[in-house]
Structures are given as C-alpha cells and as structure tokens.
Design an enzyme around this catalytic site. Structure first.
Site, short mmCIF file in Angstrom:
data_model
loop_
_atom_site.label_atom_id
_atom_site.label_comp_id
_atom_site.label_asym_id
_atom_site.label_seq_id
_atom_site.Cartn_x
_atom_site.Cartn_y
_atom_site.Cartn_z
N GLU A 277 22.65 -24.10 12.55
CA GLU A 277 21.67 -25.18 11.77
C GLU A 277 22.44 -25.96 10.83
OE1 GLU A 277 18.53 -22.32 10.00
OE2 GLU A 277 19.51 -20.83 11.03
N SER B 151 15.67 -20.18 11.99
CA SER B 151 15.21 -21.40 12.50
C SER B 151 14.81 -21.38 14.01
CB SER B 151 16.11 -22.72 12.18
OG SER B 151 16.32 -22.87 10.93
N TYR C 159 11.58 -29.10 13.16
CA TYR C 159 12.58 -30.16 12.49
C TYR C 159 12.25 -31.53 13.25
CZ TYR C 159 14.68 -26.04 10.50
OH TYR C 159 14.90 -25.02 9.62
N ARG D 263 10.87 -17.51 2.02
CA ARG D 263 9.61 -18.06 2.75
C ARG D 263 9.35 -16.90 3.83
NH1 ARG D 263 10.98 -21.68 6.21
NH2 ARG D 263 10.53 -20.56 7.73
N ASP E 248 7.30 -15.47 7.18
CA ASP E 248 6.81 -16.07 8.58
C ASP E 248 5.70 -15.04 8.97
OD1 ASP E 248 7.83 -18.58 7.98
OD2 ASP E 248 9.54 -17.98 9.43
N GLU F 130 9.62 -12.58 9.59
CA GLU F 130 10.98 -12.38 9.00
C GLU F 130 10.91 -13.13 7.52
OE1 GLU F 130 13.96 -14.86 10.69
OE2 GLU F 130 12.51 -16.37 11.63
N ASN G 245 13.00 -15.75 5.38
CA ASN G 245 14.00 -16.81 5.05
C ASN G 245 14.48 -16.90 3.70
OD1 ASN G 245 15.56 -19.17 5.29
ND2 ASN G 245 14.51 -20.09 6.65
N GLY H 88 14.37 -24.04 4.26
CA GLY H 88 14.67 -25.59 4.65
C GLY H 88 14.32 -26.51 3.29
#
Length: 304
Positions: free
Chosen positions: A15, A141, A207, A246, A248, A265, A267, A271
């Site tokens: 990443e 990601s 992205y 964050r 998901d 998951e 994070n 980002g």
C-alpha cells in the site's frame, strides 16, 4: 512553541502509493494548522532517523504491513515518541483478520464464517461452500482479494494472494451492500454505503476516482444505522483502538429486505487521501480535514 510533527509515509508495503498520497495530504493540512512538519518516506532505518530528528509527535500515515500491524508502533514506543492512531496490540490484532474476528464475536458482532488455510489446503479442496472469498489474513485495502464463485476454475496459476502468501484467509461471501463506519475517539461519525460501478470494492475501486459511488449517509433506517454505528464503536473498543479507526461491513441481501450486518474488519490506519472515507465522513458531521488531522496530532500518545 510550535509542535514538530514527523509524518511517516510510503514505506515498502503493498500500500506504499496510497500511503504517499495520505502522508502528503496530512502534511499539507498540518502546516496550514500551524505545525512544523517533516515528511519521511520510511525505510528500514526509521528508528535512527527519528532518534536524530527528535520530533514532538509522529503522525503515522503508513498503510499495510510494518506500518499498520504493530511494527512501527513498537519502534515508536521504544523511542518514547507519541504517535497517532492505535497502539501496538490493537494494531497487531486488527491486522490479523482471523484473530480480530474472534474478538468481535465475544461482544456479539456478527461475522462471516472463516477458515485459515495453507496454499496447499486451498487447492486440495474448497475450505467452505462456494461462493467464498480468499484474502491475505494480514493485509489491508482489499489487496489480493479474490471471490471464488460457482464455476470458478480455482488453480495456483490464477492471479491471487496465494502467489505471495503461504497462509490465507477463506471467508464466506455475503451477497449484499458494502458499508463503512468511521470512529473518532469513541464516537461513530456516520455510515457510508459504497457502490462500485463494477465488480466489488477492491483496491482500484477504493483509490481510483470515479470507480465507486459513496452514499452518505447510507440509505438505511434510523434503527439499522444506529445498530451498525454501535457495532463499529464496540469493535473499536474491544480491539483497544485509539484515535481514528474505520470498520467495514457487509449487509446481507434478503428477499424481504435488509438482513444482518456482518463486520469484515477494522482498519486502524484509515486512508487520508482525497477519496478517503474518514475525511469524507468527518466533513459530513462538520469536521474539516485540517481540524481532523490536528485533532489526531493532539490525541497522539504512547504506552497503549
């Protein structure tokens, strides 16, 4: 006295490119907020670099392995430098998708069935009924994610995470809606529904501009919105996260309406690019990007 912030970005994970963009955006906002900023493209000598630099605070804008899994956090703890986001344990556990889901289940957050398998076990026989998802158990990601459908001719020659990972996570595929929730401090900000124009919410969809529609707030009932936000807060807490995280989710499709939301998951290093979800949700509740990153610097700490 002006606080000196070292912004860690880049590194050598899968990443790297996203981290460079995140770090540049953060550095620009911190300078606008009045901080002295040094941007560092992280290499293996990062401990020596930071020991010489002696910043007041480290903003960790690294993504992926080594920057997000407790490794860099351990270095910062040894150096005694306050840093943003979660500490060593929370970072390591959140990055291990199998282990983190065990914790989520203890506080009643629904999770899809999963298995940890070797490359050989994956190709010997299907570990779960199809459709299922194959992913690295310790990357973010959506790097390397493959959905195995009925009729997929699964083989070692196919592009997939098995080409670089010996241990793989296999997870039941939940057909439904993709949702995400940012948590700032201990408070969930909002729920966004993500609708990729094609395929699923993979690395490119995350992205590359124009690949995914962000529905904010997600078109959900007030009750379901509150339920999902509470799950994100519980996940943040049970992992021991700090700062911003964050979570998901997948929301099951049911013939008679929405089904059960399942967490995928958390994070711990979300980002911070122009397309990133945390800044977007923060703006939705009235927190601008500069205010957000300055809050993260002031929230930075050590020893957790």
């Amino acid at each position: 006295m002006t606080k000196h912030v070292a912004v860690l970005k880049g590194g050598w994970s899968a990443e790297r490119e996203v981290s460079l963009v995140s770090g540049a955006a953060v550095a620009k906002a911190l300078r606008a907020g009045g901080y002295k900023v040094t941007e560092i493209d992280v290499e293996p000598d990062i401990a020596d670099v930071l020991a010489d630099l002696k910043p007041d605070v480290v903003f960790n804008a690294l993504h992926g392995r080594w920057g997000e899994d407790g490794c860099i956090q351990g270095i910062l703890e040894i150096l005694g430098l306050p840093y943003t986001h979660s500490g060593v344990t929370a970072s390591a556990v959140a990055m291990d998708k199998i282990l983190s889901k065990k914790l989520f289940r203890t506080v009643g957050i629904p999770c899809a069935e999963d298995r940890l398998v070797t490359r050989e076990e994956l190709f010997a026989a299907d570990p779960l009924p199809r459709p299922f998802v194959v992913k690295p158990f310790n990357e973010g990601s959506s790097v390397g994610v493959v959905i195995v459908q009925d009729g997929t001719n699964l083989s070692p020659q196919m592009p997939g995470p098995w080409q670089s990972c010996e241990r793989l996570m296999v997870e039941q595929y939940i057909a439904g809606r993709e949702l995400t929730v940012s948590v700032m401090g201990a408070q969930a900000l909002a729920v966004t529904e993500l609708r990729p124009h094609e395929g699923f919410y993979d690395y490119d969809a995350k992205y590359k501009e124009g690949k995914t529609d962000h529905l904010l707030p997600a078109p959900l009932s007030e009750t379901l919105t509150a339920e999902i936000m509470e799950m994100a807060e519980k996940a943040h807490e049970v992992l021991g996260c700090r700062g911003v995280s964050r979570a998901d989710f997948r929301l099951e499709d049911k013939p008679d309406g929405d089904g059960v939301p399942h967490i995928l998951e958390v994070n711990t290093q979300p980002g911070m690019t122009p397309l990133s979800l945390v800044p977007e949700q923060a703006a939705h509740v009235g927190i601008g990007f500069e205010e957000l990153v300055c809050w993260m610097v002031e929230d930075a700490s050590c020893h957790r």
